[in-house]
Design a protein around this motif. Sequence first.
Motif, PDB file in Angstrom:
ATOM      1  N   ALA A   1       0.881  -1.199  -0.194  1.00  0.00           N
ATOM      2  CA  ALA A   1      -0.149   0.083   0.052  1.00  0.00           C
ATOM      3  C   ALA A   1       0.761   1.143   0.078  1.00  0.00           C
ATOM      4  CB  ALA A   1      -0.874   0.105   1.201  1.00  0.00           C
ATOM      5  N   ALA A   2       1.872   1.347   0.834  1.00  0.00           N
ATOM      6  CA  ALA A   2       2.652   2.398   0.845  1.00  0.00           C
ATOM      7  C   ALA A   2       3.330   2.516  -0.661  1.00  0.00           C
ATOM      8  CB  ALA A   2       3.754   2.259   1.944  1.00  0.00           C
ATOM      9  N   GLY A   3       3.841   1.681  -1.212  1.00  0.00           N
ATOM     10  CA  GLY A   3       4.570   1.711  -2.470  1.00  0.00           C
ATOM     11  C   GLY A   3       3.568   2.096  -3.370  1.00  0.00           C
ATOM     12  N   LEU A   4       2.286   1.810  -3.387  1.00  0.00           N
ATOM     13  CA  LEU A   4       1.208   2.051  -4.403  1.00  0.00           C
ATOM     14  C   LEU A   4       0.811   3.459  -4.146  1.00  0.00           C
ATOM     15  CD1 LEU A   4      -0.688   0.967  -6.440  1.00  0.00           C
ATOM     16  CD2 LEU A   4      -2.194   0.513  -4.637  1.00  0.00           C
ATOM     17  N   LEU A   5       0.738   3.991  -3.185  1.00  0.00           N
ATOM     18  CA  LEU A   5       0.403   5.504  -2.856  1.00  0.00           C
ATOM     19  C   LEU A   5       1.418   6.108  -3.501  1.00  0.00           C
ATOM     20  CD1 LEU A   5      -1.377   7.529  -1.484  1.00  0.00           C
ATOM     21  CD2 LEU A   5      -0.216   7.491   0.398  1.00  0.00           C
TER      22      LEU A   5
END
Length: 595
Positions: free
Chosen positions: A237-241
């Motif tokens: 999720a962090a990388g996607l954001l």
Amino acid sequence: MCGIAGFCHLDAGRQAGVSLVRTMNEAMRHRGPDASDTFTDGPVGLGHGRLKILDLSDAANQPMRGASGSVIVYNGECYNYLELKRELEGLGHVFRTTSDTEVVLAMYEQYGKTFAGRLRGMFALAVWDPRRRELVLVRDRMGIKPLYYSLADETVSFASELKGMLALPWVSRDIDLDALGRYFRLYSIPDPLSVIKDVRRLAPGHMLTVRDGKVREEQWWTLADVETVDTDMETAAAGLLEGIEDAVASHLVSDVPVGIALSGGIDSSGLAALAARNAGEPLHTFSVAVPGSEHDEGAMAAEYAEVLGTIHHEIQFSDVTPGLLERFVRFADEPFAISSGLGLFRVAEEASRCGVKVLLTGDGGDELFGGYLWRHGAPVPESNRAEAYARSMWHNGDMTLGEILLPGAKEALGDGGLAHLAMLYRRPALGDPLKRRLYTDSCSTLVSEMLAKSDRMTMAHGVEGRVPLLDHHLVEKAFSLPSAVKLVDGQGKAVLRKALATVLPRSILDRRKRGFNVPVANTFRGETREYVLDVLSDAARAERGLYRPEVVRERFLDPLARGHEFSLEESHRLFAILALEMWMSHVAVFSWHEL
């Protein structure tokens, strides 16, 4: 954003006629209302219609000639052009404009045909290299921008739209029955086919070259090469954001006003929130309200637009007029019966009226992260998984078509693309069933339905549609994520919801998917009802010889005449027959009895 067109005779001694190139340009005038020009060199003719987005000066008009003599016609945006420009300047290149077009051409002149892999953006382009006497056609990785081509009459012809192709005397108007069979099941015509037998679409991530009388097509990028990386939800999720923020920021580059098509769902709301952070001034947002419909998202979109502080515009979608139907069919370019296109057509029309020439949409989120739960979250069948999933994508199965179409017509229309969809599903090394399903979607209906809709409906009004979620860096990141973070406890887009949890309110994150799937036939009232009944009259349909007259009359026409409320499925079937008949009457002289 623009319209490109042209052709190259395989016989080098055959001269290209500039008048034909101008005719192709004129057929797509709506794509390039700001400037138009042509170029010829022996067997090659190139045409361009320009919509000014970057560098509004006439110096950036096309066809554009490079320092080494190469000539480009280009439709799209290169979002990393400033980075590439600095690199090229370091290599000695000197630029006379601030456009991305000149950078793209210089990239070709510096690196040859490997240049496409360095471009970040959406594009369909043609480069004529007089040194090599070679024409190069390229389409972007995801198929965001369209590119039709034909090999008829010993000539390679190309255009952004089918209208441009049909302006050429050597391109026939004969219907491709395989394409028509797929239309009846998908309500759009999938790449690489077109409804015209002589014309095909260059596949996404493909390049076509013409040299020494020979034609070669090759694939320069494929989503199938993206490998899955093992990761947990928090890291994913962090990388996607981070990836979404970067994509949105890059897609805001423009010398003209930018707006957002805001539905109130996760995808477009997330884009709007991140865009509002990066924009230097209040953005325009646009939504469609459908009074009385369970699919109405107008109020939710307006509420969130107020939170973001955007300049919001709400378009009321109630009665569909004959004029709207005719413009929709004409600008759709091919038979196309995706009802959400009507909503986007109205949104783009309003954006143009407000002076907004760039419109961001949330297309791609469902195909990347598993948003279509009725397909993506369905149990895996024990029988042939590939064909079972292919059939799940159909709007009309064989039994339904058997009821509506005459026997001879149904048999001649083939398998509806079943084998092609199953082939996509079976691509090797794709892994688990969800990844295979998302890959199939991304290579089929995403291109021929969602992206075709985005391009045609926005360009109809001289507006450039952009799709940040389909930035190829973000696409590759999304496809590298394991399916376990996309579909969780029966909820799709789980990792996307987690990524946007710090950006969007809980009310939007928990909202179930609706989409603009209204029973459009229920808006056919008054003069529109009479218009539709006339188009689908027994006499008109008899000339075509496709349908069982009594079935069409009993299931669609008689209920319509009585003001019957159609179900969503029956409404879509009526709309599909109507859109096809209207397209046929305007574009193609076609009778089943003559085949």
